[in-house]
Design a protein around this motif. Structure first.
Motif, PDB file in Angstrom:
ATOM      1  N   ALA A  80       0.827  -1.207   0.000  1.00  0.00           N
ATOM      2  CA  ALA A  80       0.000   0.000   0.000  1.00  0.00           C
ATOM      3  C   ALA A  80       0.863   1.259   0.000  1.00  0.00           C
ATOM      4  CB  ALA A  80      -0.932  -0.013   1.206  1.00  0.00           C
ATOM      5  N   ARG A  81       1.920   1.239   0.778  1.00  0.00           N
ATOM      6  CA  ARG A  81       2.807   2.414   0.822  1.00  0.00           C
ATOM      7  C   ARG A  81       3.526   2.617  -0.502  1.00  0.00           C
ATOM      8  NH1 ARG A  81       2.978   0.455   6.308  1.00  0.00           N
ATOM      9  NH2 ARG A  81       2.537   2.159   7.762  1.00  0.00           N
ATOM     10  N   LEU A  82       3.877   1.540  -1.193  1.00  0.00           N
ATOM     11  CA  LEU A  82       4.488   1.676  -2.519  1.00  0.00           C
ATOM     12  C   LEU A  82       3.496   2.346  -3.470  1.00  0.00           C
ATOM     13  CD1 LEU A  82       6.170  -1.843  -3.042  1.00  0.00           C
ATOM     14  CD2 LEU A  82       7.245   0.246  -2.203  1.00  0.00           C
ATOM     15  N   PRO A 114      -2.424   2.476   6.009  1.00  0.00           N
ATOM     16  CA  PRO A 114      -1.890   2.636   4.649  1.00  0.00           C
ATOM     17  C   PRO A 114      -2.718   1.900   3.594  1.00  0.00           C
ATOM     18  CG  PRO A 114      -0.466   1.201   5.933  1.00  0.00           C
ATOM     19  CD  PRO A 114      -1.471   1.790   6.882  1.00  0.00           C
ATOM     20  N   VAL A 115      -3.310   0.762   3.953  1.00  0.00           N
ATOM     21  CA  VAL A 115      -4.112   0.021   2.970  1.00  0.00           C
ATOM     22  C   VAL A 115      -5.306   0.864   2.514  1.00  0.00           C
ATOM     23  CG1 VAL A 115      -5.649  -1.964   2.672  1.00  0.00           C
ATOM     24  CG2 VAL A 115      -3.378  -2.285   3.669  1.00  0.00           C
ATOM     25  N   PHE A 116      -6.022   1.456   3.459  1.00  0.00           N
ATOM     26  CA  PHE A 116      -7.182   2.257   3.081  1.00  0.00           C
ATOM     27  C   PHE A 116      -6.772   3.577   2.436  1.00  0.00           C
ATOM     28  CE2 PHE A 116      -9.292  -0.858   5.654  1.00  0.00           C
ATOM     29  CZ  PHE A 116     -10.471  -1.063   4.953  1.00  0.00           C
ATOM     30  N   ARG A 117      -5.636   4.131   2.836  1.00  0.00           N
ATOM     31  CA  ARG A 117      -5.124   5.327   2.142  1.00  0.00           C
ATOM     32  C   ARG A 117      -4.838   4.994   0.682  1.00  0.00           C
ATOM     33  NH1 ARG A 117      -0.154   6.675   5.064  1.00  0.00           N
ATOM     34  NH2 ARG A 117       0.410   7.666   3.112  1.00  0.00           N
ATOM     35  N   ALA A 118      -4.249   3.815   0.430  1.00  0.00           N
ATOM     36  CA  ALA A 118      -3.947   3.418  -0.949  1.00  0.00           C
ATOM     37  C   ALA A 118      -5.232   3.206  -1.742  1.00  0.00           C
ATOM     38  CB  ALA A 118      -3.095   2.150  -0.973  1.00  0.00           C
ATOM     39  N   ILE A 119      -6.215   2.558  -1.137  1.00  0.00           N
ATOM     40  CA  ILE A 119      -7.491   2.333  -1.825  1.00  0.00           C
ATOM     41  C   ILE A 119      -8.150   3.670  -2.152  1.00  0.00           C
ATOM     42  CG2 ILE A 119      -9.841   1.429  -1.550  1.00  0.00           C
ATOM     43  CD1 ILE A 119      -8.524  -0.885   0.109  1.00  0.00           C
ATOM     44  N   LEU A 120      -8.201   4.568  -1.192  1.00  0.00           N
ATOM     45  CA  LEU A 120      -8.812   5.882  -1.437  1.00  0.00           C
ATOM     46  C   LEU A 120      -8.022   6.672  -2.474  1.00  0.00           C
ATOM     47  CD1 LEU A 120      -9.905   6.780   2.196  1.00  0.00           C
ATOM     48  CD2 LEU A 120     -11.344   5.991   0.302  1.00  0.00           C
ATOM     49  N   ASP A 135     -16.849  -5.418  -5.531  1.00  0.00           N
ATOM     50  CA  ASP A 135     -17.595  -6.300  -4.623  1.00  0.00           C
ATOM     51  C   ASP A 135     -16.724  -6.739  -3.446  1.00  0.00           C
ATOM     52  OD1 ASP A 135     -19.877  -6.095  -6.145  1.00  0.00           O
ATOM     53  OD2 ASP A 135     -19.566  -7.999  -7.203  1.00  0.00           O
ATOM     54  N   GLN A 136     -15.485  -7.120  -3.737  1.00  0.00           N
ATOM     55  CA  GLN A 136     -14.564  -7.520  -2.669  1.00  0.00           C
ATOM     56  C   GLN A 136     -14.296  -6.355  -1.720  1.00  0.00           C
ATOM     57  OE1 GLN A 136     -11.762  -9.312  -5.737  1.00  0.00           O
ATOM     58  NE2 GLN A 136     -11.021 -10.259  -3.847  1.00  0.00           N
ATOM     59  N   LEU A 137     -14.080  -5.175  -2.293  1.00  0.00           N
ATOM     60  CA  LEU A 137     -13.773  -4.013  -1.459  1.00  0.00           C
ATOM     61  C   LEU A 137     -14.956  -3.633  -0.579  1.00  0.00           C
ATOM     62  CD1 LEU A 137     -11.701  -1.845  -3.947  1.00  0.00           C
ATOM     63  CD2 LEU A 137     -10.877  -2.987  -1.875  1.00  0.00           C
ATOM     64  N   LEU A 138     -16.165  -3.706  -1.113  1.00  0.00           N
ATOM     65  CA  LEU A 138     -17.342  -3.400  -0.298  1.00  0.00           C
ATOM     66  C   LEU A 138     -17.457  -4.373   0.871  1.00  0.00           C
ATOM     67  CD1 LEU A 138     -19.939  -2.462  -3.048  1.00  0.00           C
ATOM     68  CD2 LEU A 138     -18.858  -0.933  -1.392  1.00  0.00           C
ATOM     69  N   ALA A 139     -17.170  -5.643   0.629  1.00  0.00           N
ATOM     70  CA  ALA A 139     -17.199  -6.635   1.709  1.00  0.00           C
ATOM     71  C   ALA A 139     -16.122  -6.336   2.754  1.00  0.00           C
ATOM     72  CB  ALA A 139     -17.033  -8.041   1.139  1.00  0.00           C
ATOM     73  N   VAL A 140     -14.949  -5.916   2.301  1.00  0.00           N
ATOM     74  CA  VAL A 140     -13.866  -5.571   3.229  1.00  0.00           C
ATOM     75  C   VAL A 140     -14.257  -4.347   4.059  1.00  0.00           C
ATOM     76  CG1 VAL A 140     -11.495  -4.687   3.379  1.00  0.00           C
ATOM     77  CG2 VAL A 140     -12.032  -6.613   1.863  1.00  0.00           C
ATOM     78  N   PHE A 141     -14.796  -3.319   3.410  1.00  0.00           N
ATOM     79  CA  PHE A 141     -15.225  -2.120   4.132  1.00  0.00           C
ATOM     80  C   PHE A 141     -16.289  -2.487   5.159  1.00  0.00           C
ATOM     81  CE2 PHE A 141     -13.002   0.249   0.917  1.00  0.00           C
ATOM     82  CZ  PHE A 141     -12.722   1.470   1.484  1.00  0.00           C
ATOM     83  N   GLY A 149     -17.855  -5.755  15.469  1.00  0.00           N
ATOM     84  CA  GLY A 149     -16.589  -6.481  15.376  1.00  0.00           C
ATOM     85  C   GLY A 149     -15.486  -5.796  16.155  1.00  0.00           C
ATOM     86  N   LEU A 150     -14.284  -6.337  16.031  1.00  0.00           N
ATOM     87  CA  LEU A 150     -13.114  -5.753  16.659  1.00  0.00           C
ATOM     88  C   LEU A 150     -12.826  -4.382  16.071  1.00  0.00           C
ATOM     89  CD1 LEU A 150     -10.728  -8.836  16.617  1.00  0.00           C
ATOM     90  CD2 LEU A 150     -11.830  -7.851  18.619  1.00  0.00           C
ATOM     91  N   GLU A 151     -12.270  -3.514  16.869  1.00  0.00           N
ATOM     92  CA  GLU A 151     -11.847  -2.192  16.402  1.00  0.00           C
ATOM     93  C   GLU A 151     -10.642  -2.388  15.474  1.00  0.00           C
ATOM     94  OE1 GLU A 151     -11.560   1.711  15.622  1.00  0.00           O
ATOM     95  OE2 GLU A 151     -13.159   0.842  16.820  1.00  0.00           O
ATOM     96  N   GLN A 152     -10.821  -2.100  14.198  1.00  0.00           N
ATOM     97  CA  GLN A 152      -9.764  -2.348  13.221  1.00  0.00           C
ATOM     98  C   GLN A 152      -9.187  -1.083  12.609  1.00  0.00           C
ATOM     99  OE1 GLN A 152     -10.328  -5.489  10.391  1.00  0.00           O
ATOM    100  NE2 GLN A 152     -11.808  -6.515  11.700  1.00  0.00           N
ATOM    101  N   ILE A 153      -9.807   0.035  12.908  1.00  0.00           N
ATOM    102  CA  ILE A 153      -9.277   1.286  12.379  1.00  0.00           C
ATOM    103  C   ILE A 153      -9.246   2.305  13.506  1.00  0.00           C
ATOM    104  CG2 ILE A 153      -9.959   0.944   9.984  1.00  0.00           C
ATOM    105  CD1 ILE A 153     -12.406   2.676  10.539  1.00  0.00           C
ATOM    106  N   GLY A 154      -8.243   3.137  13.449  1.00  0.00           N
ATOM    107  CA  GLY A 154      -8.155   4.204  14.436  1.00  0.00           C
ATOM    108  C   GLY A 154      -8.782   5.466  13.892  1.00  0.00           C
ATOM    109  N   ASP A 155      -8.757   6.488  14.663  1.00  0.00           N
ATOM    110  CA  ASP A 155      -9.355   7.759  14.257  1.00  0.00           C
ATOM    111  C   ASP A 155      -8.665   8.345  13.023  1.00  0.00           C
ATOM    112  OD1 ASP A 155     -11.168   7.611  16.306  1.00  0.00           O
ATOM    113  OD2 ASP A 155      -9.948   8.798  17.678  1.00  0.00           O
ATOM    114  N   GLU A 156      -7.363   8.084  12.876  1.00  0.00           N
ATOM    115  CA  GLU A 156      -6.631   8.666  11.736  1.00  0.00           C
ATOM    116  C   GLU A 156      -6.932   7.967  10.427  1.00  0.00           C
ATOM    117  OE1 GLU A 156      -2.252   6.625  11.879  1.00  0.00           O
ATOM    118  OE2 GLU A 156      -2.637   8.280  13.235  1.00  0.00           O
ATOM    119  N   THR A 157      -7.464   6.738  10.459  1.00  0.00           N
ATOM    120  CA  THR A 157      -7.793   6.028   9.237  1.00  0.00           C
ATOM    121  C   THR A 157      -9.117   6.520   8.765  1.00  0.00           C
ATOM    122  OG1 THR A 157      -6.652   4.068  10.057  1.00  0.00           O
ATOM    123  CG2 THR A 157      -8.096   3.753   8.180  1.00  0.00           C
TER     124      THR A 157
END
Length: 157
Positions: A80-82, A114-120, A135-141, A149-157
């Motif tokens: 993602a960072r690349l 970084p993964v969601f920054r790259a997607i956006l 379709d895959q991305l909507l399921a991931v989001f 669920g578990l907290e998977q993103i912080g406020d900065e994401t």
């Protein structure tokens, strides 16, 4: 950035240990490569193909191997960072199926940033590259943003 003078020897070291036998060391090398690419003032895009080749192997480890999960998450963060740092140097047609196929992340949720920054970033700059994966991305989001669920993103994401 203060890391810039040490970029090349560090990249050599991290790239070398990516091929080592210890998953924890490989995982840390993935994370370090991503941060080095992100924070160095040296353009490392000429090395992207070598790095992507080494990272690709780490995506192919068994899903049942518990030591593989953090390595895959950190490899996803590095890829993602690349993408964020120099999209044109990444063969998106080859990289996106592997990256998106590794989602949602399993253990190192910090790499969601970084993964969601790259997607956006790709949604804004190269929407065509993501269309086959909507379709895959909507399921991931949905999974990552599920309040039950578990907290998977912080406020900065």
């Amino acid at each position: 950035a203060s890391i810039t003078p040490s970029t090349e020897p560090l990249m050599d070291l991290f790239y070398h240990v990516l091929g080592g036998p210890q998953p924890e060391v490989q995982s840390n090398a993935c994370f370090a490569i991503g941060l080095l690419v992100e924070h160095s003032e040296i353009d490392l895009s000429p090395q992207y193909m070598h790095v992507l080749g080494a990272l690709r192997i780490l995506f192919n480890v068994s899903h049942t191997d518990p030591s593989a999960k953090p390595t895959k998450d950190n490899a996803a963060g590095a890829v993602a960072r690349l993408i964020i740092c120099n999209t044109a140097a990444v063969p998106l047609g080859q990289v996106l199926p592997v990256l998106i196929g590794s989602l949602p992340l399993k253990i190192h949720y910090i790499e969601n940033h970084p993964v969601f920054r790259a997607i956006l970033h790709l949604l804004r700059t190269n929407l065509q590259s993501l269309l086959p994966f909507m379709d895959q991305l909507l399921a991931v989001f949905a999974h990552v943003l599920d309040p039950s669920g578990l907290e998977q993103i912080g406020d900065e994401t």
